[in-house]
Design an enzyme around this catalytic site. Structure first.
Site, PDB file in Angstrom:
ATOM      1  N   HIS A 163       0.833  -1.227   0.000  1.00 22.36           N
ATOM      2  CA  HIS A 163       0.000   0.000   0.000  1.00 22.36           C
ATOM      3  C   HIS A 163       0.861   1.269   0.000  1.00 22.36           C
ATOM      4  O   HIS A 163       0.417   2.313   0.474  1.00 22.36           O
ATOM      5  CB  HIS A 163      -0.958   0.042   1.195  1.00 22.36           C
ATOM      6  CG  HIS A 163      -1.690  -1.242   1.412  1.00 22.36           C
ATOM      7  ND1 HIS A 163      -2.895  -1.536   0.826  1.00 22.36           N
ATOM      8  CD2 HIS A 163      -1.353  -2.341   2.141  1.00 22.36           C
ATOM      9  CE1 HIS A 163      -3.293  -2.746   1.197  1.00 22.36           C
ATOM     10  NE2 HIS A 163      -2.368  -3.257   1.991  1.00 22.36           N
ATOM     11  N   SER A 284      15.321  21.458 -16.513  1.00 18.04           N
ATOM     12  CA  SER A 284      14.148  22.263 -16.817  1.00 18.04           C
ATOM     13  C   SER A 284      14.607  23.562 -17.449  1.00 18.04           C
ATOM     14  O   SER A 284      15.681  24.079 -17.123  1.00 18.04           O
ATOM     15  CB  SER A 284      13.383  22.539 -15.522  1.00 18.04           C
ATOM     16  OG  SER A 284      12.619  23.722 -15.650  1.00 18.04           O
ATOM     17  N   LYS A 290      16.446  21.644 -11.374  1.00 21.66           N
ATOM     18  CA  LYS A 290      15.766  20.388 -11.718  1.00 21.66           C
ATOM     19  C   LYS A 290      16.661  19.372 -12.433  1.00 21.66           C
ATOM     20  O   LYS A 290      17.479  19.722 -13.261  1.00 21.66           O
ATOM     21  CB  LYS A 290      14.553  20.676 -12.616  1.00 21.66           C
ATOM     22  CG  LYS A 290      13.387  21.314 -11.892  1.00 21.66           C
ATOM     23  CD  LYS A 290      12.765  20.426 -10.825  1.00 21.66           C
ATOM     24  CE  LYS A 290      11.876  19.347 -11.388  1.00 21.66           C
ATOM     25  NZ  LYS A 290      10.600  19.840 -11.875  1.00 21.66           N
ATOM     26  N   GLU A 297      10.166   8.144 -16.995  1.00 22.19           N
ATOM     27  CA  GLU A 297       8.806   8.632 -17.248  1.00 22.19           C
ATOM     28  C   GLU A 297       8.331   8.247 -18.647  1.00 22.19           C
ATOM     29  O   GLU A 297       7.177   7.859 -18.850  1.00 22.19           O
ATOM     30  CB  GLU A 297       8.750  10.156 -17.096  1.00 22.19           C
ATOM     31  CG  GLU A 297       8.923  10.624 -15.659  1.00 22.19           C
ATOM     32  CD  GLU A 297       9.085  12.136 -15.590  1.00 22.19           C
ATOM     33  OE1 GLU A 297       8.127  12.845 -15.909  1.00 22.19           O
ATOM     34  OE2 GLU A 297      10.185  12.599 -15.240  1.00 22.19           O
TER      35      GLU A 297
END
Ligand code: ARG
Length: 466
Positions: A163, A284, A290, A297
């Protein structure tokens, strides 16, 4: 694409009174993508021609003309000189017309006893078989890179989650080896799928077979097929093999997507468990701090594409009456794109896993939070004679007490622990440590470092043989 001199169309012009509309020509042509089947198409044609000659359907001279012409065509294709023509619809007509231009009548005899229907089914099977072989190799490489990382982390402790809540400590090596299990099943599936891919439709002709005395076993053997498809109607219309391949591909992408989700979480500042090498990340344009796990992804994103292809192909087939229908031409792009996507993903992934920097102290710290050894305390009480349900309750109360003090179970004193159960003795602290917890799970499939080392050994032996 070149314009063709034929006033009407490709290989069926005599029946027609007017040329195909330009837009229809573009709409129905498959050459923009099926040119990729050219080498398989030529291999299939050569096997067919040799069989026709052996069965005395064409003359020996025709065969040698065809062989000579095909050698030229292969050179032209490989050197990029071949002129693909949209007017010639597909790879089969393109190659055949060029052959006839090069060698005359022998080229026109090649299509004796076959149809583009068994021809395309043969080409797609040869293509899919090559893809199975390549994917199988890449899956072995991928497993090797997981095993290599696991080997460095048989003793590294990370929280195991259910979980997404801290559940029990596990070893990082064990976690990585879970993916090796997945990829090993994927490998099995691809190998198994290959068996059904590797059957020859050649000789089924348009749908019913041919009146010529052909030898289907001979072409099957020449092309490395294990057997022939035993029903001509099924042979030309079956695309199950491609669907099986796409299903296996979808599962591979699903596994990689799950791993990617973990990598993304682990690389976030909240977790801070790992760092992914810079060459797999991007920055970024606005936020200078970043570093994004783009590859992970994108792998998660590309799952959608591959699964989409699986859905496309099953949907393509579900409404088709026997036998060949032009719908089948739509099988190629999803298949090709799946192979391209999967191949690239597997290559990049193996390298990315090798470039992971593990922050073991962060992993350990996270495993120390969340009472990860509570089950170990419950098991300890059971060993001292307390029934499991009662021990579960004792430990739940101990966790509550520790939580309200803001400490871990192992920080409670013996006297405090005894208030939850008087069977608790000094030896309890050994099982409350993270190392004690993982080491105690030493059975087959358990997370103990010793067991993980065993599994790594087995995996290495298996992978060496594959
Ligand atoms: N380009 C076609 C395909 O990809 C080849 C087979 C055409 N057969 C036919 N009967 N029109 O499926």
């Amino acid at each position: 694409m070149q314009a063709n001199s034929s006033p009407v169309g490709g290989g069926w012009s005599g029946r027609f009174d007017e040329p195909v509309a330009e837009i229809v020509k573009r709409y129905t042509a498959s050459i923009p993508f099926d040119y990729r089947l050219a080498e398989h198409d030529i291999a299939g044609s050569l096997a067919h021609a040799r069989m026709l000659a052996a069965c005395n359907v064409i003359a020996a001279q025709d065969l040698s003309d065809i062989e000579r012409g095909m050698a030229t065509i292969l050179d032209e294709i490989r050197s990029g000189k071949f002129e693909w023509s949209l007017d010639l619809e597909d790879v089969h007509f393109n190659v055949e017309k060029r052959l006839t231009a090069l060698v005359g009548d022998a080229g026109k005899r090649l299509h004796t006893g076959r149809s583009r229907n068994d021809q395309v089914a043969t080409d797609v099977r040869l293509y899919t078989r090559a893809a199975c072989d390549e994917i199988a190799t890449l899956l072995v490489n991928l497993q090797k890179s997981f095993v290599a990382l696991a080997e460095q982390h048989t003793d590294t402790i990370i929280p195991g989650f259910t979980h997404l809540q801290v559940a029990m400590p596990v070893t990082f090596g064990h976690h990585l080896m879970a993916y090796v299990e997945m990829f090993a099943r994927d490998h099995e599936r691809i190998i198994d799928c290959r068996k059904r891919v590797n059957r020859s439709p050649l000789g089924a002709a348009a749908l019913a077979g041919t009146t010529f005395p052909i030898d289907r076993e001979m072409t099957a053997k020449a092309l490395g097929f294990d057997a022939v498809c035993r029903n001509s109607l099924d042979a030309v219309s079956d695309r199950d093999f491609a669907i099986e391949f796409l299903s296996a591909a979808t599962l591979i992408m699903m596994h990689l997507s799950r791993m990617s989700e973990e990598l993304i979480l682990w690389m976030s500042t909240r977790f801070g468990f790992i760092d992914i090498a810079d060459r797999f990340c991007t920055g970024s344009s606005i936020m200078p701090q970043k570093k994004n796990p783009d590859v992970a992804e994108l792998v998660r994103g590309k799952f959608a594409r591959v699964q989409g292809h699986l859905v496309a192909l099953t949907t393509l087939m579900k409404g088709q009456p026997l036998t060949y229908n032009k719908d089948n031409q739509e099988d190629k792009e999803p298949l090709f794109d799946t192979v391209d996507t999967l191949t690239q993903t597997l290559i990049i992934y193996a390298d990315m896993i090798g470039g992971i920097r593990v922050k073991a102290e962060r992993m350990r710290a996270a495993a120390s939070e969340g009472f990860a050894t509570a089950t170990d305390l419950a098991d300890y009480l059971v060993r001292k004679g307390v029934p499991f349900r009662d021990s579960h309750e004792c430990v739940a109360r101990a966790v509550k007490a520790a939580e309200s003090k803001g400490v871990d179970l192992s920080d409670l004193s013996l006297a405090e622990l005894k208030t939850f159960s008087n069977v608790i003795e000094d030896d309890v602290f050994a099982c409350l440590t993270l190392e004690g917890s993982v080491a105690a799970r030493a059975h087959v499939g358990g997370t103990a470092p010793a067991r993980v080392r065993e599994e790594i050994k087995l995996a290495k032996t298996r992978l060496q043989a594959q």
